[in-house]
Design a protein around this motif. Sequence first.
Motif, PDB file in Angstrom:
ATOM      1  N   ARG A   1      27.309 -35.430  24.288  1.00 11.78           N
ATOM      2  CA  ARG A   1      27.578 -36.568  23.280  1.00 11.78           C
ATOM      3  C   ARG A   1      27.843 -36.517  21.666  1.00 11.78           C
ATOM      4  O   ARG A   1      27.943 -36.982  21.242  1.00 11.78           O
ATOM      5  N   GLU A   2      27.076 -35.207  21.353  1.00 11.91           N
ATOM      6  CA  GLU A   2      26.696 -35.364  19.612  1.00 11.91           C
ATOM      7  C   GLU A   2      28.056 -35.365  19.976  1.00 11.91           C
ATOM      8  O   GLU A   2      28.682 -35.929  18.228  1.00 11.91           O
ATOM      9  N   LEU A   3      29.163 -34.011  19.790  1.00 14.89           N
ATOM     10  CA  LEU A   3      30.232 -33.795  19.806  1.00 14.89           C
ATOM     11  C   LEU A   3      31.507 -35.114  19.630  1.00 14.89           C
ATOM     12  O   LEU A   3      31.842 -34.934  18.956  1.00 14.89           O
ATOM     13  N   ARG A   4      31.115 -35.463  20.543  1.00 19.89           N
ATOM     14  CA  ARG A   4      32.139 -37.361  20.399  1.00 19.89           C
ATOM     15  C   ARG A   4      31.377 -38.003  19.976  1.00 19.89           C
ATOM     16  O   ARG A   4      32.758 -38.324  19.451  1.00 19.89           O
ATOM     17  N   ASP A   5      30.764 -38.357  19.242  1.00 18.03           N
ATOM     18  CA  ASP A   5      30.068 -38.994  18.393  1.00 18.03           C
ATOM     19  C   ASP A   5      30.306 -38.302  16.857  1.00 18.03           C
ATOM     20  O   ASP A   5      29.886 -39.401  16.217  1.00 18.03           O
ATOM     21  N   LEU A   6      30.858 -37.209  16.738  1.00 23.45           N
ATOM     22  CA  LEU A   6      31.160 -36.859  15.646  1.00 23.45           C
ATOM     23  C   LEU A   6      32.804 -36.151  15.612  1.00 23.45           C
ATOM     24  O   LEU A   6      33.212 -35.999  14.758  1.00 23.45           O
ATOM     25  N   GLY A   7      32.660 -37.290  16.469  1.00 22.42           N
ATOM     26  CA  GLY A   7      34.249 -37.167  16.872  1.00 22.42           C
ATOM     27  C   GLY A   7      35.666 -36.129  16.729  1.00 22.42           C
ATOM     28  O   GLY A   7      36.496 -36.574  16.531  1.00 22.42           O
ATOM     29  N   PHE A   8      34.707 -35.578  17.687  1.00 21.71           N
ATOM     30  CA  PHE A   8      35.914 -34.036  18.253  1.00 21.71           C
ATOM     31  C   PHE A   8      36.264 -34.763  19.271  1.00 21.71           C
ATOM     32  O   PHE A   8      35.433 -35.048  20.226  1.00 21.71           O
ATOM     33  N   TYR A   9      37.019 -33.220  19.448  1.00 18.09           N
ATOM     34  CA  TYR A   9      38.181 -33.837  20.756  1.00 18.09           C
ATOM     35  C   TYR A   9      37.651 -33.078  21.428  1.00 18.09           C
ATOM     36  O   TYR A   9      37.738 -31.705  21.436  1.00 18.09           O
ATOM     37  N   VAL A  10      36.793 -32.814  22.668  1.00 15.93           N
ATOM     38  CA  VAL A  10      36.784 -31.677  23.761  1.00 15.93           C
ATOM     39  C   VAL A  10      37.076 -32.249  25.313  1.00 15.93           C
ATOM     40  O   VAL A  10      36.616 -33.326  25.965  1.00 15.93           O
ATOM     41  N   VAL A  11      37.513 -31.098  25.613  1.00 12.72           N
ATOM     42  CA  VAL A  11      37.976 -31.451  27.232  1.00 12.72           C
ATOM     43  C   VAL A  11      38.142 -30.351  28.244  1.00 12.72           C
ATOM     44  O   VAL A  11      36.608 -29.306  27.697  1.00 12.72           O
ATOM     45  N   GLY A  12      37.894 -30.647  29.023  1.00 11.72           N
ATOM     46  CA  GLY A  12      37.663 -28.732  30.376  1.00 11.72           C
ATOM     47  C   GLY A  12      38.728 -28.348  30.274  1.00 11.72           C
ATOM     48  O   GLY A  12      39.935 -28.614  30.154  1.00 11.72           O
ATOM     49  N   TYR A  13      38.356 -27.283  31.271  1.00 12.42           N
ATOM     50  CA  TYR A  13      39.244 -25.911  31.082  1.00 12.42           C
ATOM     51  C   TYR A  13      38.836 -25.803  32.547  1.00 12.42           C
ATOM     52  O   TYR A  13      38.166 -24.720  32.780  1.00 12.42           O
ATOM     53  N   GLY A  14      39.598 -25.283  34.164  1.00 15.55           N
ATOM     54  CA  GLY A  14      39.611 -25.062  35.048  1.00 15.55           C
ATOM     55  C   GLY A  14      38.932 -25.732  35.800  1.00 15.55           C
ATOM     56  O   GLY A  14      37.692 -26.337  35.721  1.00 15.55           O
ATOM     57  N   ALA A  15      40.134 -26.532  36.788  1.00 23.29           N
ATOM     58  CA  ALA A  15      39.552 -27.527  37.682  1.00 23.29           C
ATOM     59  C   ALA A  15      38.214 -26.548  38.737  1.00 23.29           C
ATOM     60  O   ALA A  15      39.298 -26.527  39.940  1.00 23.29           O
TER      61      ALA A  15
ATOM     62  N   PRO B   1      48.470 -32.022  21.868  1.00 18.10           N
ATOM     63  CA  PRO B   1      48.515 -30.658  20.808  1.00 18.10           C
ATOM     64  C   PRO B   1      47.083 -29.626  20.925  1.00 18.10           C
ATOM     65  O   PRO B   1      46.231 -30.960  21.975  1.00 18.10           O
ATOM     66  N   TYR B   2      46.015 -29.436  20.580  1.00 20.30           N
ATOM     67  CA  TYR B   2      44.882 -28.458  21.208  1.00 20.30           C
ATOM     68  C   TYR B   2      44.104 -29.419  21.134  1.00 20.30           C
ATOM     69  O   TYR B   2      43.727 -30.156  19.791  1.00 20.30           O
ATOM     70  N   PRO B   3      42.485 -29.267  21.807  1.00 15.93           N
ATOM     71  CA  PRO B   3      42.334 -29.726  21.467  1.00 15.93           C
ATOM     72  C   PRO B   3      41.080 -29.314  20.302  1.00 15.93           C
ATOM     73  O   PRO B   3      41.017 -28.061  20.208  1.00 15.93           O
ATOM     74  N   ASP B   4      39.692 -29.716  20.040  1.00 17.16           N
ATOM     75  CA  ASP B   4      38.682 -29.140  18.718  1.00 17.16           C
ATOM     76  C   ASP B   4      37.740 -28.006  20.168  1.00 17.16           C
ATOM     77  O   ASP B   4      37.163 -26.778  19.068  1.00 17.16           O
ATOM     78  N   TYR B   5      37.717 -28.699  20.670  1.00 14.14           N
ATOM     79  CA  TYR B   5      36.551 -27.630  21.937  1.00 14.14           C
ATOM     80  C   TYR B   5      37.369 -28.006  23.357  1.00 14.14           C
ATOM     81  O   TYR B   5      37.551 -28.912  24.032  1.00 14.14           O
ATOM     82  N   ALA B   6      37.033 -26.757  24.136  1.00 10.18           N
ATOM     83  CA  ALA B   6      36.933 -26.732  25.718  1.00 10.18           C
ATOM     84  C   ALA B   6      36.267 -26.274  26.597  1.00 10.18           C
ATOM     85  O   ALA B   6      35.563 -25.246  25.889  1.00 10.18           O
ATOM     86  N   LEU B   7      35.546 -26.819  27.475  1.00  8.60           N
ATOM     87  CA  LEU B   7      34.289 -26.560  27.815  1.00  8.60           C
ATOM     88  C   LEU B   7      35.012 -25.518  29.283  1.00  8.60           C
ATOM     89  O   LEU B   7      35.483 -25.905  29.736  1.00  8.60           O
TER      90      LEU B   7
END
Length: 409
Positions: free
Chosen positions: A306-320, A369-375
């Motif tokens: 939530r914190e990262l999203r609210d700071l405007g970062f783009y976070v995605v997941g990797y590996g289904a 394009p690449y996201p900022d973070y990938a979980l």
Amino acid sequence: MEPNESTCRICGGRVREFFDFGRQPLSDYFPSEEELDNEFFFRLAVGMCATCTMVQLLEEVPRDRMFRYDYPYHSSGSERMREHFAATARRLIDTELTGQDPFCVEIGSNDGVTLRTVRDAGVRHLGVEPSGGVADVSRAEGIQVRTAFFEESTAREIVEEHGCANVIYAANTVCHIPYLDSVFRGVDALLAPDGVFVFEDPYLGDIVEKNTFDQIYDEHFYLFTARSVSLTAQRFGFELVDVERLPVHGGEVRYTIARAGRRQPSPRVGELIAQESRRGLADLTTLEKFGAQVGRVCWDLVARLRELRDLGFYVVGYGATAKSATVLNYAGIGPDLLPCVYDTTPAKIGRRLPGSHIPIRSAEEFRAPYPDYALLFAWNHLDEVQEREAEFTKQGGRWILYVPEFRIS
Ligand code: SAM
Ligand code: TMP
Ligand code: ZN
């Protein structure tokens, strides 16, 4: 019986719950857009038998729901796992499949990742694999496979047609089978007098130590220890004669089982069981502490996303991964926090993650394009994924891990 208790599938003892992940979907069913309203759910709760110490799920999902024609997990999807299974097969060939016309049976042979090497060595083999799609993939490569669930009746048919097996091998499959009584009776019918039943599965000791709680999902009905496997083997006239810790999937143990009294057990067996006692792995309080830690890590993950999203970062997941279902559905993480997840498996791409309905996109699109973070849900393939996606971090992207706890790497 209390709602937080069940009857042990191994010994009939009382299973006491130590953690409840709540309502969860099938972990390996990736619904299409049209299927979103028809998902199957069950209560994912885990407990330990007070008598035989076997850690197991309290509710069982019917096997035909999980292991279907379109079962999407293809073992050959990871290069490291291909190497692991090729090395495993070569070792079995060199040590156990050495006699005249040896015969190797694999339970849960999937797309043939292990039997490929056995076939190349010209050794007689048979895979037993209920998920028709992956069985067909291996059959197309010339691997012998029977589309069936391994159980007593299947084993009797196999011995009738092919004779005894010198090796019965399974990886990440025995812990998927609640009806282990039938499996052991099948092994008894099929195994040669001096043969071995070798299987490797996620190890409870590693799960607790590394807090890899997402190893708990519908398919992983049992979480083994050397002690619980040893007691189970004894019930069915077998003996645990060797154990080997493996680094794959966050930590597994390979168990070697022989008919009682046929082989000298390695000192490693007693040593690992003693270590488990020292670590309190058979004490409910240890497992309850682990459960409390799981809760903390999940709430922390939600807060940080939530914190990262609210700071405007783009976070995605990797590996289904199947594992991702546990964490996402328990923590209530959906597309608002994680708009999509990337994966290399063709059968998953374009579908949604179970329960959370997060869209799955092709790993090819990760860079556009690449996201900022990938979980990273495929944390067990960290090196391989980081190698594949080296450009992501070069361009300033960061990986997020959530086991043993939240960490930006
Ligand atoms: N052995 C492969 C590996 O380690 O990558 C595949 C593991 S996959 C997680 C589990 C496999 O077990 C699936 O392919 C599933 O269809 C199969 N399976 C489930 N129940 C089984 C049973 N009773 N007999 C044989 N295979 C089974
Ligand atoms: P697993 O953790 O159950 O082995 O599943 C791994 C998942 O991660 C599977 O869906 C394939 C995917 N994957 C990638 O997307 N990229 C990779 O580099 C690797 C190794 C796996
Ligand atoms: Zn029990």
